[in-house]
Design a protein around this motif. Structure first.
Motif, PDB file in Angstrom:
ATOM      1  N   ILE A 260     -12.101   0.737  -5.683  1.00  0.00           N
ATOM      2  CA  ILE A 260     -13.303   1.164  -5.778  1.00  0.00           C
ATOM      3  C   ILE A 260     -12.303   2.879  -5.377  1.00  0.00           C
ATOM      4  N   ARG A 261     -13.269   3.555  -6.918  1.00  0.00           N
ATOM      5  CA  ARG A 261     -12.907   5.798  -6.561  1.00  0.00           C
ATOM      6  C   ARG A 261     -13.353   5.379  -5.564  1.00  0.00           C
ATOM      7  N   SER A 262     -12.791   7.008  -4.711  1.00  0.00           N
ATOM      8  CA  SER A 262     -13.805   7.922  -4.087  1.00  0.00           C
ATOM      9  C   SER A 262     -13.239   8.599  -3.900  1.00  0.00           C
ATOM     10  N   ALA A 263     -13.163  10.185  -3.402  1.00  0.00           N
ATOM     11  CA  ALA A 263     -12.969  11.244  -2.959  1.00  0.00           C
ATOM     12  C   ALA A 263     -12.915  11.171  -1.765  1.00  0.00           C
ATOM     13  N   ASN A 264     -13.575  10.440  -0.999  1.00  0.00           N
ATOM     14  CA  ASN A 264     -12.636  10.069   0.854  1.00  0.00           C
ATOM     15  C   ASN A 264     -11.884   9.187   0.883  1.00  0.00           C
ATOM     16  N   ASP A 265     -10.801  10.360   1.042  1.00  0.00           N
ATOM     17  CA  ASP A 265      -9.435   9.313   0.206  1.00  0.00           C
ATOM     18  C   ASP A 265      -8.408   9.031   2.794  1.00  0.00           C
ATOM     19  N   SER A 266      -9.639   9.059   3.151  1.00  0.00           N
ATOM     20  CA  SER A 266      -9.194   9.429   4.641  1.00  0.00           C
ATOM     21  C   SER A 266      -8.687   7.515   5.020  1.00  0.00           C
ATOM     22  N   ALA A 267      -7.248   7.720   6.142  1.00  0.00           N
ATOM     23  CA  ALA A 267      -6.853   6.052   6.165  1.00  0.00           C
ATOM     24  C   ALA A 267      -8.012   4.800   6.827  1.00  0.00           C
ATOM     25  N   SER A 268      -9.033   5.744   7.653  1.00  0.00           N
ATOM     26  CA  SER A 268     -10.039   4.541   7.546  1.00  0.00           C
ATOM     27  C   SER A 268     -10.816   4.472   6.290  1.00  0.00           C
ATOM     28  N   ASP A 269     -11.178   5.133   6.053  1.00  0.00           N
ATOM     29  CA  ASP A 269     -11.871   4.633   4.614  1.00  0.00           C
ATOM     30  C   ASP A 269     -11.394   4.165   3.642  1.00  0.00           C
ATOM     31  N   VAL A 270      -9.655   3.807   3.287  1.00  0.00           N
ATOM     32  CA  VAL A 270      -9.040   3.548   2.388  1.00  0.00           C
ATOM     33  C   VAL A 270      -8.831   2.261   2.680  1.00  0.00           C
ATOM     34  N   ALA A 271      -9.027   1.770   4.168  1.00  0.00           N
ATOM     35  CA  ALA A 271      -8.520   0.533   5.053  1.00  0.00           C
ATOM     36  C   ALA A 271      -9.783  -0.002   4.876  1.00  0.00           C
ATOM     37  N   ILE A 272     -11.740   0.407   5.417  1.00  0.00           N
ATOM     38  CA  ILE A 272     -12.335   0.047   4.529  1.00  0.00           C
ATOM     39  C   ILE A 272     -12.850  -0.536   2.934  1.00  0.00           C
ATOM     40  N   TYR A 273     -11.968   0.332   1.855  1.00  0.00           N
ATOM     41  CA  TYR A 273     -12.558  -0.182   1.006  1.00  0.00           C
ATOM     42  C   TYR A 273     -11.316  -1.424   0.195  1.00  0.00           C
ATOM     43  N   GLN A 274     -10.035  -0.524   0.846  1.00  0.00           N
ATOM     44  CA  GLN A 274      -9.220  -2.634   0.816  1.00  0.00           C
ATOM     45  C   GLN A 274      -9.595  -3.662   1.724  1.00  0.00           C
ATOM     46  N   SER A 275     -10.837  -3.274   2.639  1.00  0.00           N
ATOM     47  CA  SER A 275     -11.353  -4.583   3.157  1.00  0.00           C
ATOM     48  C   SER A 275     -12.628  -5.685   2.555  1.00  0.00           C
ATOM     49  N   ARG A 276     -13.250  -4.498   1.330  1.00  0.00           N
ATOM     50  CA  ARG A 276     -14.591  -5.118   0.506  1.00  0.00           C
ATOM     51  C   ARG A 276     -13.866  -4.906  -0.970  1.00  0.00           C
ATOM     52  N   ALA A 277     -12.562  -4.576  -1.143  1.00  0.00           N
ATOM     53  CA  ALA A 277     -12.213  -5.161  -2.669  1.00  0.00           C
ATOM     54  C   ALA A 277     -10.985  -5.280  -3.150  1.00  0.00           C
ATOM     55  N   HIS A 278      -9.893  -4.705  -3.782  1.00  0.00           N
ATOM     56  CA  HIS A 278      -8.240  -5.196  -3.698  1.00  0.00           C
ATOM     57  C   HIS A 278      -8.208  -4.099  -3.806  1.00  0.00           C
ATOM     58  N   GLY A 279      -8.701  -2.718  -3.805  1.00  0.00           N
ATOM     59  CA  GLY A 279      -7.585  -1.851  -4.057  1.00  0.00           C
ATOM     60  C   GLY A 279      -8.731  -0.453  -4.132  1.00  0.00           C
ATOM     61  N   TYR A 280      -7.984   0.445  -3.941  1.00  0.00           N
ATOM     62  CA  TYR A 280      -8.933   2.197  -4.259  1.00  0.00           C
ATOM     63  C   TYR A 280      -7.714   2.959  -5.182  1.00  0.00           C
ATOM     64  N   LEU A 281      -8.530   3.511  -5.869  1.00  0.00           N
ATOM     65  CA  LEU A 281      -7.762   5.075  -6.712  1.00  0.00           C
ATOM     66  C   LEU A 281      -9.379   5.958  -6.103  1.00  0.00           C
ATOM     67  N   SER A 282      -8.513   7.310  -6.189  1.00  0.00           N
ATOM     68  CA  SER A 282      -8.463   8.670  -5.939  1.00  0.00           C
ATOM     69  C   SER A 282      -9.519   9.379  -7.016  1.00  0.00           C
ATOM     70  N   LYS A 283      -9.999  10.013  -7.170  1.00  0.00           N
ATOM     71  CA  LYS A 283     -10.832  10.414  -7.619  1.00  0.00           C
ATOM     72  C   LYS A 283     -10.407  12.010  -8.377  1.00  0.00           C
ATOM     73  N   ALA A 284      -8.723  11.973  -7.643  1.00  0.00           N
ATOM     74  CA  ALA A 284      -8.528  12.800  -8.638  1.00  0.00           C
ATOM     75  C   ALA A 284      -8.606  12.838 -10.384  1.00  0.00           C
TER      76      ALA A 284
END
Length: 131
Positions: free
Chosen positions: A59-83
């Protein structure tokens, strides 16, 4: 899901934006937003276990708080910053995620079942452009 099922011997890298704006029908003024991570979670639930094991969904998102990243990682395999990612850093970011998801690729960059295929050839096309 259909595409993955049609390619049982392939691996898939998916980079999905968290906020997907979808235009309804032909009305340019009517849009809905869909959560990319919820869409990925739905896709993963529809795949058989062996099919899901062929996919690396990020999941690629500009929302990168710990809670947001935890949600993305629970639904997908990982997270990419939009930076922005510099072209030379793309492999540094993606290859560790790929190896974590697909440990059957050894440290020499080859797949145990197909020693002629390098990680870079699986993850990247020779004509990669700047991300």
């Amino acid at each position: 899901v259909t595409f993955i099922r049609q390619h049982p011997n392939d691996y898939f890298l998916m980079v999905i934006d968290e906020n997907l704006d979808v235009q309804e029908d032909c009305d340019a003024t009517s849009q809905i937003s869909i959560s990319g991570s919820l869409a990925i979670a739905g896709m993963r639930s529809r795949l058989q276990s062996e099919e899901e094991q062929q996919v690396l969904a990020l999941i690629r998102s500009a929302n990168d708080s710990a809670s947001d990243v935890a949600i993305y990682q629970s639904r997908a395999h990982g997270y990419l910053s939009k930076a922005p990612i510099k072209k030379g850093s793309v492999r540094e970011v993606l290859v560790p995620m790929w190896l974590k998801r697909f440990p059957q690729f050894d440290s020499n960059g080859t797949n145990e079942g197909n020693s002629s295929k390098k990680i870079e050839d699986v993850v990247f096309d020779k004509d990669d452009t700047e991300v």
